[in-house]
Structure formats: C-alpha cells, structure tokens
Design a protein around this motif. Structure first.
Motif, PDB file in Angstrom:
ATOM      1  N   ILE A 182       0.821  -1.113  -0.098  1.00  0.00           N
ATOM      2  CA  ILE A 182       0.158  -0.078  -0.081  1.00  0.00           C
ATOM      3  C   ILE A 182       0.719   1.215   0.068  1.00  0.00           C
ATOM      4  O   ILE A 182       0.738   2.010  -0.771  1.00  0.00           O
ATOM      5  N   GLN A 184       4.091   1.592  -0.827  1.00  0.00           N
ATOM      6  CA  GLN A 184       4.821   1.932  -1.933  1.00  0.00           C
ATOM      7  C   GLN A 184       3.983   2.252  -3.248  1.00  0.00           C
ATOM      8  O   GLN A 184       4.238   3.404  -4.063  1.00  0.00           O
ATOM      9  N   THR A 185       2.771   1.810  -3.150  1.00  0.00           N
ATOM     10  CA  THR A 185       1.575   2.040  -4.359  1.00  0.00           C
ATOM     11  C   THR A 185       1.248   3.453  -4.156  1.00  0.00           C
ATOM     12  O   THR A 185       1.063   4.398  -5.102  1.00  0.00           O
ATOM     13  N   LEU A 188       3.664   5.813  -5.863  1.00  0.00           N
ATOM     14  CA  LEU A 188       3.541   5.942  -7.173  1.00  0.00           C
ATOM     15  C   LEU A 188       2.273   6.646  -7.964  1.00  0.00           C
ATOM     16  O   LEU A 188       2.355   6.747  -9.210  1.00  0.00           O
ATOM     17  N   LYS A 189       1.494   7.242  -7.040  1.00  0.00           N
ATOM     18  CA  LYS A 189       0.322   8.032  -7.675  1.00  0.00           C
ATOM     19  C   LYS A 189       0.970   9.270  -8.389  1.00  0.00           C
ATOM     20  O   LYS A 189       1.654   9.844  -8.047  1.00  0.00           O
ATOM     21  N   THR A 190       0.267   9.226  -9.383  1.00  0.00           N
ATOM     22  CA  THR A 190       0.908  10.316 -10.556  1.00  0.00           C
ATOM     23  C   THR A 190       0.632  11.602  -9.999  1.00  0.00           C
ATOM     24  O   THR A 190       1.722  12.494  -9.759  1.00  0.00           O
TER      25      THR A 190
ATOM     26  N   TYR B 165      -1.264   5.883 -11.852  1.00  0.00           N
ATOM     27  CA  TYR B 165       0.163   5.842 -11.272  1.00  0.00           C
ATOM     28  C   TYR B 165       1.269   5.833 -12.490  1.00  0.00           C
ATOM     29  O   TYR B 165       1.002   5.699 -13.392  1.00  0.00           O
ATOM     30  N   ALA B 166       2.455   6.127 -11.856  1.00  0.00           N
ATOM     31  CA  ALA B 166       3.685   6.354 -12.637  1.00  0.00           C
ATOM     32  C   ALA B 166       4.702   5.457 -12.120  1.00  0.00           C
ATOM     33  O   ALA B 166       5.082   5.554 -10.949  1.00  0.00           O
ATOM     34  N   VAL B 167       5.015   4.615 -13.253  1.00  0.00           N
ATOM     35  CA  VAL B 167       6.065   3.447 -12.852  1.00  0.00           C
ATOM     36  C   VAL B 167       7.347   3.385 -13.684  1.00  0.00           C
ATOM     37  O   VAL B 167       7.043   3.803 -14.925  1.00  0.00           O
ATOM     38  N   VAL B 168       8.519   3.912 -13.114  1.00  0.00           N
ATOM     39  CA  VAL B 168       9.623   4.039 -13.596  1.00  0.00           C
ATOM     40  C   VAL B 168      10.082   2.818 -14.263  1.00  0.00           C
ATOM     41  O   VAL B 168      10.061   1.626 -13.487  1.00  0.00           O
ATOM     42  N   GLN B 177       7.376  -5.669 -10.155  1.00  0.00           N
ATOM     43  CA  GLN B 177       7.127  -5.546  -8.509  1.00  0.00           C
ATOM     44  C   GLN B 177       6.307  -4.674  -8.430  1.00  0.00           C
ATOM     45  O   GLN B 177       5.333  -4.827  -7.661  1.00  0.00           O
ATOM     46  N   LYS B 178       6.534  -3.338  -8.939  1.00  0.00           N
ATOM     47  CA  LYS B 178       5.780  -2.181  -8.513  1.00  0.00           C
ATOM     48  C   LYS B 178       4.081  -2.252  -9.117  1.00  0.00           C
ATOM     49  O   LYS B 178       3.186  -2.044  -8.415  1.00  0.00           O
ATOM     50  N   GLY B 181       2.250  -4.590  -7.112  1.00  0.00           N
ATOM     51  CA  GLY B 181       2.014  -3.870  -5.780  1.00  0.00           C
ATOM     52  C   GLY B 181       0.773  -3.093  -5.723  1.00  0.00           C
ATOM     53  O   GLY B 181      -0.041  -2.922  -5.227  1.00  0.00           O
ATOM     54  N   ILE B 182       0.709  -2.277  -7.205  1.00  0.00           N
ATOM     55  CA  ILE B 182      -0.443  -1.548  -7.581  1.00  0.00           C
ATOM     56  C   ILE B 182      -1.587  -2.368  -7.530  1.00  0.00           C
ATOM     57  O   ILE B 182      -2.828  -2.182  -7.013  1.00  0.00           O
ATOM     58  N   GLN B 184      -2.346  -5.348  -6.216  1.00  0.00           N
ATOM     59  CA  GLN B 184      -2.637  -6.092  -4.810  1.00  0.00           C
ATOM     60  C   GLN B 184      -3.315  -4.925  -4.156  1.00  0.00           C
ATOM     61  O   GLN B 184      -4.260  -5.240  -3.353  1.00  0.00           O
ATOM     62  N   THR B 185      -2.818  -3.722  -4.025  1.00  0.00           N
ATOM     63  CA  THR B 185      -3.413  -2.667  -3.070  1.00  0.00           C
ATOM     64  C   THR B 185      -4.734  -2.295  -3.568  1.00  0.00           C
ATOM     65  O   THR B 185      -5.467  -1.678  -3.043  1.00  0.00           O
TER      66      THR B 185
END
Lengths: 205, 205
Positions: A182, A184-185, A188-190, B165-168, B177-178, B181-182, B184-185
């Motif tokens: 949660i 970590q996610t 990552l929110k824009t 979300y923005a994932v690098v 992995q990110k 996580g998104i 799952q969350t």
C-alpha cells in the motif's frame, strides 16, 4: 525540493492485533518508517525514557496542548491522557519521511479530520467466516449475546468506511506485506510524482 | 457473488519498454492476469492462430465493430486496424478476473473514457536525469532538435495526468514488482471489500 512524506495510519477494532502488526512492520528490514512518539500523562515505568518511549507530561501540560490545537489525536484511558503531538509528525512529513501511526479507531477518526490526505488502513479479523464465528459462537450463545456482537460488527464495518484500505490480519507476515504494498503504491500515484517532471522541464526551459 | 475483476491498463511513451514489462508481468509465476486478445485487420502470419494470437477480421468487420460500439479502443497502423474488443474484456471482468492491457497512449485515453474505473499505469523512462539526457543529448544537438524533444517530453508529462500511477522502467523486475503492488493494493481498497462484510451481516440478520 523534498517531497512531503506520507502519513500512514493503522487502526482497527480492539483485539485485532494492531500492535503485533505494527511491530512486525517496523522490524521488517525493508521498511524505514518514522515512529511517532506518543504523549501521555501516565507515570513513566522503570526504564522508560522521556522523548523515547513517550513524552511524559502533566495533566495540565497535556490539556494545554489540546487547547492549543497541538494534538493530532488524543484519548483518555483509565484516567490518563494518551495522544499524538502534531508538531513532531508535521516535522517528519516535511522532512520527506513517512510516519506510521498505530492507533485506536476513535483516534484515527480524529486524524482523518486533521489530515485527510493520510493513508488510512483498517486491520480486520482473519476472514468473513471468522466474523460469523465471532458473532454466532458455537451456537450456544443467548440471543442477547449474538445481538450485541452483531451490533459490534455493524459498528466496525461502519467504521471501515472512513478508511482507504482494509487489510485482513490472517497471518502477520501477509498483513505486513500488504501494508508495504500500500505504501509503495501510494508513492507511485501520478499526483505525487508529476511535479518532479514538470519542475525538471521548467529548469531546462 | 463474484467481485468484478479490475481492468489494468499499462501504457507510456513509445520506446519505453511496455512490451517487455508486460511480458515479464505475465511470466511472473505469482500473477494470474487474463490477457486481452486484440482484433486486427492485418494478415495472419505463419503460425498465428485466430482467437489465440489475434482475432483476424476483415476491414469491413472491424469497421462494423467500431460502428456498433464494440471496440474498447482501436487505432490504425500502416493501413491496418488494431484494437481491443469490448465484449471479451467485459466477460472476463464479470467473471471476477483481472484483465491486463498493454496499449499505446492514444488507446489508453479511449479506454479511460469507456471504463474510467480502470487502473491506469504510465510507464516512464528510467529517471529524470535520463529525461534530461534524452532532451539535451550530448550537448551537440541543434536548438531545433532540443526544442522538438522538449515538446515531446511536455506532451508525455501532459499525458501522465490521465493516469493513476507512474512507474519508472529502470529495471524490468522493479517495474513488475511495482505493478504487482499496485494491483494488490487496488484490491484492498475499502470500497471494493466492504460490501462483502455488509452482505455477510445481512445474511446473519
């Protein structure tokens, strides 16, 4: 510019295992949350250090802090005040670190009002069948007992509405892994990262 | 009652590595996403099977599907249509399974309009300094080239706004992995689980 940290609030019905999960979250080598030190009016026990275990204050000091709006949340238990000082939490957030609070449901609702942008996690009992067992028991309970437990469960579910996430406390490690996901996610929110890109472009222009 | 599955949309600027990340997500033994089979008007290549690799359709059939509102998104590349049929995605979601789409930015914007409740993930280039390098290059680029790249970056960041979300994409495994996580969350959001508890209580009453 440092990004503001996230305020993570873990709460849930009493007896659900909040303290155990919080401890496991902090013991996890991959987490680095700041712990918010509570303020209390109870006596320090042997070995407890002011500013480490708690901020130990007098009743007058605590009530002054409440009156000054300096408590993020507080409650009374057996004649003593317990609560979270606002300034300390604010300092950590401004420094860009995530703060993790584990508190009772009433406190969590106070925090929700003061810091609606926080991430609110509700820890729930193992599973739905468990909830059913808790309510009906072994079938030998009186109607009064069952009715009381139903009301209790209704109140808990009502409370859940004020939270962003519901995490089942089936196995502590699972709950910890979900809480880490949660956090970590949420990072990552824009809306939390886009300004970095915008700023970079501005600097190049 | 089965919970509706989540629609996960992975997109991002061309060349950022969407296909590689999507493949790694599907290859991960802990994920179980349904893959949405695309529809196209291009000829099947040797070994490609209709209904497995693509739904191969004529131009007329594809345009009829568009006219009937049966495409979740579509685009044209070098004279052929490519797109995602709505019915198939809807079926999987109703069956309670998560659908994972990897599509171009224009397609993602179409999906956002049709299914705003989807989870939209923007895959970004390695990091900010990388973005800077991409724009300025080795310092030997003409002003025109730099200006064009600035506009490009501006457009990309603008696009990012439409995503959750923005994932690098620094290291593929990190991105996977990110993304896990998104997902799952998102499944832990109170709004997605509370009705189960409410339903259980109703059944006990």
């Amino acid at each position: 510019m440092t990004d503001r940290g996230l305020l993570i609030v873990l709460s849930g019905p009493s007896g659900v295992g909040k303290g155990t999960v919080r401890k496991a979250v902090f013991d996890d080598p991959t987490t680095s949350f700041e712990y918010s030190i509570s303020m209390t009016t109870r006596q320090a026990r042997e070995g407890e250090v002011d500013g480490v275990d708690y901020y130990f204050r007098t009743k007058e000091q605590f009530e002054q802090a409440i009156a000054d709006g300096k408590m993020l949340e507080y409650a009374q238990y057996v004649g003593n005040y317990y609560g979270t000082p606002l300034d300390y939490v604010e300092e950590i957030l401004i420094a860009g670190k995530d703060v993790f609070l584990e508190i009772e449901v009433q406190g969590a609702l106070q925090v929700r009002k003061a810091m609606p942008e926080g991430i609110f996690i509700f820890l729930t009992p193992p599973d739905l069948s468990e909830l059913k067992n808790r309510i009906i028991g072994r079938g030998t309970e009186s109607m009064d007992v069952v009715e009381e437990r139903m009301s209790e469960a209704r109140r808990e579910i009502e409370m859940m509405n004020a939270y962003d996430y519901a995490v089942v406390n089936d196995i502590v490690d699972n709950a910890v892994q979900k809480i880490k996901g949660i956090v970590q996610t949420e990072h990552l929110k824009t809306e939390r990262v886009i300004h970095k890109y915008e700023k970079m472009l501005e600097e190049l222009e």
